[in-house]
Design a protein around this motif. Structure first.
Motif, mmCIF file in Angstrom:
data_model
loop_
_atom_site.group_PDB
_atom_site.id
_atom_site.type_symbol
_atom_site.label_atom_id
_atom_site.label_comp_id
_atom_site.label_asym_id
_atom_site.label_seq_id
_atom_site.Cartn_x
_atom_site.Cartn_y
_atom_site.Cartn_z
ATOM 1 N N GLY A 1 0.660 -1.073 0.013
ATOM 2 C CA GLY A 1 -0.069 0.052 -0.146
ATOM 3 C C GLY A 1 0.948 1.346 0.013
ATOM 4 N N PRO A 2 0.235 2.374 -0.295
ATOM 5 C CA PRO A 2 0.948 3.550 -0.308
ATOM 6 C C PRO A 2 1.756 3.987 1.220
ATOM 7 N N SER A 3 2.748 4.813 0.905
ATOM 8 C CA SER A 3 3.314 5.146 2.295
ATOM 9 C C SER A 3 2.722 6.473 2.670
ATOM 10 N N PRO A 4 2.657 6.660 3.917
ATOM 11 C CA PRO A 4 1.996 7.867 4.351
ATOM 12 C C PRO A 4 3.019 9.105 3.945
ATOM 13 N N SER A 5 2.140 10.278 3.945
ATOM 14 C CA SER A 5 2.789 11.601 3.683
ATOM 15 C C SER A 5 3.797 11.893 4.673
ATOM 16 N N ASP A 6 4.352 13.089 4.620
ATOM 17 C CA ASP A 6 5.343 13.508 5.481
ATOM 18 C C ASP A 6 4.502 13.958 6.919
ATOM 19 N N ASP A 7 3.381 14.799 6.568
ATOM 20 C CA ASP A 7 2.638 15.199 7.647
ATOM 21 C C ASP A 7 2.081 14.045 8.402
ATOM 22 N N ALA A 8 1.530 12.784 7.577
ATOM 23 C CA ALA A 8 1.069 11.821 8.193
ATOM 24 C C ALA A 8 2.089 10.865 9.034
ATOM 25 N N GLN A 9 3.253 10.921 8.661
ATOM 26 C CA GLN A 9 4.321 10.324 9.251
ATOM 27 C C GLN A 9 4.680 11.083 10.712
ATOM 28 N N ALA A 10 4.794 12.346 10.685
ATOM 29 C CA ALA A 10 4.712 13.318 11.761
ATOM 30 C C ALA A 10 3.622 12.862 12.863
ATOM 31 N N GLU A 11 2.606 12.976 12.316
ATOM 32 C CA GLU A 11 1.371 12.630 13.371
ATOM 33 C C GLU A 11 1.514 11.267 13.898
ATOM 34 N N GLN A 12 1.859 10.239 13.185
ATOM 35 C CA GLN A 12 2.068 8.855 13.788
ATOM 36 C C GLN A 12 3.042 8.890 14.749
ATOM 37 N N GLN B 1 3.480 2.700 14.958
ATOM 38 C CA GLN B 1 2.461 2.419 15.524
ATOM 39 C C GLN B 1 2.813 1.971 17.187
ATOM 40 N N LEU B 2 2.178 2.109 17.976
ATOM 41 C CA LEU B 2 2.443 1.939 19.501
ATOM 42 C C LEU B 2 1.779 0.650 19.819
ATOM 43 N N LEU B 3 2.524 -0.062 20.422
ATOM 44 C CA LEU B 3 2.154 -1.564 20.843
ATOM 45 C C LEU B 3 2.587 -1.629 22.478
ATOM 46 N N GLN B 4 2.706 -2.667 23.045
ATOM 47 C CA GLN B 4 2.799 -2.819 24.399
ATOM 48 C C GLN B 4 3.426 -4.073 24.864
ATOM 49 N N ARG C 1 2.325 10.648 18.133
ATOM 50 C CA ARG C 1 1.530 9.635 19.168
ATOM 51 C C ARG C 1 2.558 8.721 19.915
ATOM 52 N N LEU C 2 3.695 8.364 19.272
ATOM 53 C CA LEU C 2 4.585 7.484 19.995
ATOM 54 C C LEU C 2 5.325 8.404 21.020
ATOM 55 N N ASP C 3 5.610 9.803 20.715
ATOM 56 C CA ASP C 3 6.367 10.693 21.515
ATOM 57 C C ASP C 3 5.710 10.970 23.005
ATOM 58 N N ASP C 4 4.347 10.956 22.818
ATOM 59 C CA ASP C 4 3.344 11.000 24.096
ATOM 60 C C ASP C 4 3.663 10.048 24.972
ATOM 61 N N LYS C 5 3.795 9.025 24.593
ATOM 62 C CA LYS C 5 3.791 7.638 25.516
ATOM 63 C C LYS C 5 5.123 7.330 25.993
ATOM 64 N N LEU C 6 6.015 7.434 24.975
ATOM 65 C CA LEU C 6 7.587 7.148 25.259
ATOM 66 C C LEU C 6 8.623 8.287 25.716
ATOM 67 N N GLY C 7 7.980 9.619 25.750
ATOM 68 C CA GLY C 7 9.022 10.473 26.321
ATOM 69 C C GLY C 7 10.037 10.759 25.257
#
Length: 263
Positions: free
Chosen positions: A144-155, A183-186, A158-164
């Motif tokens: 499938g298509p790769s995310p845009s730069d903006d979509a990458q930054a948004e994804q 993506q964020l796993l656990q 979300r990792l930054d918030d959980k991982l500091g």
């Protein structure tokens, strides 16, 4: 397979198992089950996660030396965190928990016993679990298509918030290799970041990150499930880059990421 009837993801198959899809999606997947052996085999594998833990462990317990097992069970909290199977699958992005329940739980139980008796590198277990998961990936997994730069930054945000962390698309970019998703796993109640890529020659690879207090460690290498792994840590996080790229090039990529994420 044409674009009108794409191969379902692990998340879609997990939702199918849990009865969470619409009638249209159910019909689509059931049509694929009759015509695509890979989809049918994958569904059967994921469905095994509905087995009861007691039933799943009975062969392991029956084969173990009773005296040794009785002594070891005192230090292994096998039932410390009971949880519904559906919660486990959805909590670990569906497919990862299914993988753990169906194929990795017994291995992790034995690894837990050995870790407590022999006290190896405490970061090795999470790398083993990640390797088990990434070994299931194919190029189709990340099609499938790769995310845009903006979509990458948004994804990544979300990792930054959980991982500091403070990750940017530039910091985690790999030259000549396509960014596919973040993506964020656990893992063991701790957030685990997975950034997946697709190399045109060797297929999927991933950069994974967890919080860690083991201290700074220089990059080291190992092999797991036919893949090369480069792993390292700083004062707050542990990192691993895993894939089928030749080890020399993998080390170069890891060193580039290490410098950019520590800047």
């Amino acid at each position: 397979m044409n674009d009108k009837n794409p191969i379902p993801t692990d998340e879609e198959l997990t939702a199918y198992i849990d009865g969470e899809l619409s009638e249209i999606e159910v019909s689509r997947i059931e049509a694929l089950l009759g015509s695509n052996e890979r989809v049918a085999a994958r569904l059967e594998f994921l469905s095994q996660s509905s087995l009861a833990f007691k039933q799943a462990f009975e062969p392991l317990l029956a084969a173990a030396p009773k005296a040794e097992l009785d002594a070891m069970l005192g230090i292994v909290p096998v039932a410390a965190k009971p949880a519904p199977v559906r919660s486990s699958r959805r909590g670990f992005l569906g497919a990862l928990a299914a993988c753990l329940v169906a194929g990795v739980v017994a291995d992790r139980a034995l690894m837990g016993i050995r870790n407590r008796v022999h006290a190896p590198d405490e970061s090795s277990e999470w790398r083993a679990v990640v390797a088990e998961y990434i070994a299931l990936y194919t190029a189709d997994t990340l099609a499938g298509p790769s995310p845009s730069d903006d979509a990458q930054a948004e994804q990544l945000a979300r990792l930054d918030d959980k991982l500091g962390l403070s990750l940017s698309p530039e910091a985690v970019s790999l030259p000549g290799i396509e960014f596919k998703r973040a993506q964020l796993l656990q893992y063991d109640d701790k957030p685990l970041a997975q950034i997946a890529y697709l190399d045109p020659e060797t297929g999927p690879l991933a950069l994974c990150i967890v919080r860690s207090d083991v201290g700074t460690k220089e990059p080291d290498v190992e092999g797991r499930h036919g893949m090369n792994v480069v792993y390292w840590s700083n004062a707050t996080h542990a990192f691993m880059l895993i894939g089928r790229i030749p080890i020399d090039h993998m080390q170069e990529l890891a060193e580039d990421v290490r410098k950019k994420t520590s800047a």
